[in-house]
Design a protein around this motif. Structure first.
Motif, PDB file in Angstrom:
ATOM      1  N   GLN A  17      56.827  27.751  51.612  1.00  0.00           N
ATOM      2  CA  GLN A  17      56.610  26.563  52.428  1.00  0.00           C
ATOM      3  C   GLN A  17      55.277  26.637  53.183  1.00  0.00           C
ATOM      4  O   GLN A  17      54.675  25.615  53.500  1.00  0.00           O
ATOM      5  N   ASP A  18      54.837  27.871  53.485  1.00  0.00           N
ATOM      6  CA  ASP A  18      53.549  28.079  54.145  1.00  0.00           C
ATOM      7  C   ASP A  18      52.646  28.833  53.174  1.00  0.00           C
ATOM      8  O   ASP A  18      52.894  29.998  52.868  1.00  0.00           O
ATOM      9  N   LEU A  19      51.616  28.174  52.677  1.00  0.00           N
ATOM     10  CA  LEU A  19      50.729  28.785  51.683  1.00  0.00           C
ATOM     11  C   LEU A  19      49.598  29.579  52.323  1.00  0.00           C
ATOM     12  O   LEU A  19      48.723  30.073  51.620  1.00  0.00           O
ATOM     13  N   LYS A  20      49.646  29.719  53.657  1.00  0.00           N
ATOM     14  CA  LYS A  20      48.703  30.575  54.407  1.00  0.00           C
ATOM     15  C   LYS A  20      47.250  30.244  54.051  1.00  0.00           C
ATOM     16  O   LYS A  20      46.521  31.054  53.479  1.00  0.00           O
ATOM     17  N   PHE A 120      47.697  33.746  48.734  1.00  0.00           N
ATOM     18  CA  PHE A 120      48.586  33.933  47.590  1.00  0.00           C
ATOM     19  C   PHE A 120      47.820  33.774  46.274  1.00  0.00           C
ATOM     20  O   PHE A 120      46.765  33.143  46.219  1.00  0.00           O
ATOM     21  N   SER A 121      48.400  34.321  45.220  1.00  0.00           N
ATOM     22  CA  SER A 121      47.932  34.051  43.863  1.00  0.00           C
ATOM     23  C   SER A 121      48.828  32.967  43.265  1.00  0.00           C
ATOM     24  O   SER A 121      49.912  32.672  43.784  1.00  0.00           O
ATOM     25  N   LEU A 122      48.386  32.373  42.164  1.00  0.00           N
ATOM     26  CA  LEU A 122      49.219  31.370  41.502  1.00  0.00           C
ATOM     27  C   LEU A 122      50.533  31.960  41.034  1.00  0.00           C
ATOM     28  O   LEU A 122      51.585  31.306  41.106  1.00  0.00           O
ATOM     29  N   ASP A 123      50.522  33.205  40.551  1.00  0.00           N
ATOM     30  CA  ASP A 123      51.757  33.849  40.112  1.00  0.00           C
ATOM     31  C   ASP A 123      52.738  33.997  41.267  1.00  0.00           C
ATOM     32  O   ASP A 123      53.957  33.861  41.086  1.00  0.00           O
ATOM     33  N   GLU A 124      52.239  34.294  42.455  1.00  0.00           N
ATOM     34  CA  GLU A 124      53.123  34.468  43.613  1.00  0.00           C
ATOM     35  C   GLU A 124      53.746  33.146  44.042  1.00  0.00           C
ATOM     36  O   GLU A 124      54.875  33.123  44.551  1.00  0.00           O
ATOM     37  N   ILE A 125      53.034  32.043  43.829  1.00  0.00           N
ATOM     38  CA  ILE A 125      53.606  30.738  44.167  1.00  0.00           C
ATOM     39  C   ILE A 125      54.801  30.441  43.279  1.00  0.00           C
ATOM     40  O   ILE A 125      55.785  29.833  43.697  1.00  0.00           O
ATOM     41  N   SER A 160      41.294  27.598  46.853  1.00  0.00           N
ATOM     42  CA  SER A 160      41.213  28.762  45.964  1.00  0.00           C
ATOM     43  C   SER A 160      42.356  29.728  46.257  1.00  0.00           C
ATOM     44  O   SER A 160      42.838  29.826  47.397  1.00  0.00           O
ATOM     45  N   PHE A 161      42.797  30.422  45.215  1.00  0.00           N
ATOM     46  CA  PHE A 161      43.833  31.444  45.340  1.00  0.00           C
ATOM     47  C   PHE A 161      43.216  32.807  45.044  1.00  0.00           C
ATOM     48  O   PHE A 161      42.164  32.909  44.399  1.00  0.00           O
ATOM     49  N   LYS A 162      43.884  33.841  45.494  1.00  0.00           N
ATOM     50  CA  LYS A 162      43.271  35.169  45.421  1.00  0.00           C
ATOM     51  C   LYS A 162      43.110  35.668  43.986  1.00  0.00           C
ATOM     52  O   LYS A 162      42.331  36.589  43.730  1.00  0.00           O
ATOM     53  N   CYS A 163      43.794  35.024  43.042  1.00  0.00           N
ATOM     54  CA  CYS A 163      43.665  35.405  41.633  1.00  0.00           C
ATOM     55  C   CYS A 163      42.420  34.790  40.984  1.00  0.00           C
ATOM     56  O   CYS A 163      42.087  35.111  39.839  1.00  0.00           O
ATOM     57  N   GLY A 164      41.738  33.903  41.700  1.00  0.00           N
ATOM     58  CA  GLY A 164      40.594  33.191  41.133  1.00  0.00           C
ATOM     59  C   GLY A 164      40.945  31.798  40.642  1.00  0.00           C
ATOM     60  O   GLY A 164      40.057  30.991  40.350  1.00  0.00           O
ATOM     61  N   GLY A 165      42.244  31.500  40.549  1.00  0.00           N
ATOM     62  CA  GLY A 165      42.669  30.149  40.219  1.00  0.00           C
ATOM     63  C   GLY A 165      42.446  29.226  41.400  1.00  0.00           C
ATOM     64  O   GLY A 165      42.149  29.674  42.523  1.00  0.00           O
TER      65      GLY A 165
END
Length: 452
Positions: A17-20, A120-125, A160-165
């Motif tokens: 709920q919180d994507l930080k 977060f990364s996309l996988d973590e979402i 941006s997400f930490k995975c680069g996505g």
């Protein structure tokens, strides 16, 4: 009874709920060239009735040739360039007391542009199909440092997400564009993100093509339109204050084909060869029945009339037809209406037939009558359930310099009567937003129909 089915119900992930987010940029962007900032754009009665925001969200996999910082730079430049042919999108809505209508002042006041990053990364979402209210953070609708009357009508956001996505969110006031015009705008935005591409489509900005007649002539009843007790034009449509559940129901192509075959069998038995058994008509009938019965279960009134409305494109229905590149709102609601007890007892074929009849009802004269009704009554579209289909919009087919999106979706809101139908890899997704008790009954009735 059919025992094999593939429907899945996806709920929000509470942990997401919180994507930080941390915001690096929040600004207004302006047309790249001088525009006529004294121009006022006429808004049709259909435009006037759709004063609420729509959020579109694209997710992209990491692309080493386009890191998120490069995407921010390229997209910001693209927005500036596309605001030249779409100058009204950098404008502001103003209430005209003389005409009692909204005007769109093309005053180059700017569109919003945001850049943010998530821890977060996309996988973590997780599953991006989940109807996550947290995704609202990826499509900001307002800028913090502006008064209400100065807020932009559209806001673009790169996260941006930490995975680069990364994600690209677009928030638009519906007054600006309908679905097809929105698709054309996004294609043009994507074209301007390339270094040397022209506009993909030249938009037609003549909204007077959908002006009311003078004098107005109402030649049909219009139960799909509501004259409110108090004036609402000029005011944004407000969401429900109820606590809503959000779910996406994934209906596989095999389930859709099963339902179409079931309806076709009923049609053959009744010699109803004229019924159009399309995926949309069948799925709309399915939603109509399940929404009506779930509300009936909660309210306990089978004599209650339940009206299903669903947006229909008008471009090819008028005489002469609108230009395909018409830029504005060329949609009206078709409707089907019946008592809950009848919706429950009738075969699905009957409901499909009524959905189809609702679409066919939108003739040239009917559309003009509806526009004239809106001119006189200053009303809004209204139904117990209002369905919007993205099945043929092709929003996921838009090609940016960094490629097509991994996933494209609508972001949940608090307009509880609305529901959406959109494609996925192998079937149809249905997004429903209802109070918890009613959502539980909706899922019960949906499952019963699919395994019947």
């Amino acid at each position: 009874m059919r025992t094999k089915f593939e429907m899945a119900a996806l709920s929000p992930n509470p942990a997401m709920q919180d994507l930080k987010l941390t915001f690096q940029l929040s600004t207004l962007v302006f047309p790249a060239q001088q525009t006529d900032d004294h121009k006022t754009l006429f808004l049709s009665n259909i435009d006037q009735s759709l004063n609420f925001n729509v959020q579109i969200l694209y997710f992209f996999s990491p692309n080493p040739d386009f890191p998120p910082d490069t995407v921010v730079t390229r997209l910001k430049l693209a927005v500036e360039k596309v605001l030249v042919p779409y100058d009204f999108m950098a404008g502001r809505l103003k209430w005209n007391h003389h005409s009692a209508r909204l005007d769109l002042h093309c005053n180059a006041a700017g569109a919003g542009f945001m850049a943010a990053s998530s821890t977060f990364s996309l996988d973590e979402i997780g599953d991006l199909v989940c109807p996550n209210p947290g995704f609202r953070q990826l499509v900001v609708q307002t800028l913090n440092n502006l008064e209400d009357e100065d807020q932009p009508l559209c806001v673009f956001q790169v996260t941006s997400f930490k995975c680069g996505g990364f994600a690209i969110g677009v928030s638009l006031n519906h007054i600006l564009l309908d679905g097809l015009a929105g698709r054309m705008f996004l294609e043009n935005l994507a074209s301007q993100a390339f270094e040397d591409k022209p506009l993909a489509i030249i938009p037609c900005h003549n909204r007077r093509l959908l002006a009311a007649r003078s004098p107005p002539l109402i030649s049909f009843p219009h139960p799909e339109l509501l004259k409110p007790q108090f004036p609402v034009l000029g005011r944004p449509v407000s969401g429900s204050e109820k606590e809503l559940d959000f779910k996406v129901f994934k209906i596989s192509s095999s389930d859709v084909n099963f339902l179409k075959a079931m309806v076709a069998k009923q049609a053959a038995a009744d010699n109803a060869t004229a019924v159009k058994i399309t995926s949309f008509n069948v799925m709309a009938a399915l939603i109509w029945r399940c929404r009506a019965l779930s509300l009936c279960d909660v309210e306990g009134n089978k004599d209650r009339v339940f009206t299903m409305c669903y947006a229909v494109d008008l471009r090819s229905r008028l005489n002469p037809p609108l230009p395909p590149e018409y830029c504005g709102n060329a949609i009206l609601p078709a409707y089907a209406s019946a008592k809950c007890r009848d919706i429950e007892k009738w075969p699905l074929l009957k409901l499909v037939e009524m959905i189809s009849e609702g679409i066919e009802r939108l003739s040239d004269e009917y559309v003009k009558s509806a526009i004239d009704w809106l001119e006189i009554n200053k009303g809004i579209p209204y139904g117990d359930c209002v369905l919007t289909s993205w099945l043929r919009l092709g929003l996921n087919e838009v090609v940016f310099p960094w490629g097509k999106s991994l996933y494209c979706c609508h972001v949940v809101n608090n307009l509880e009567r609305l529901c959406w139908m959109f494609p996925y890899v192998d079937g149809v997704n249905i997004l429903i937003q209802r109070p918890a008790e009613e959502m539980e009954r909706f899922q019960f009735h949906l499952l019963n129909l699919i395994v019947a």
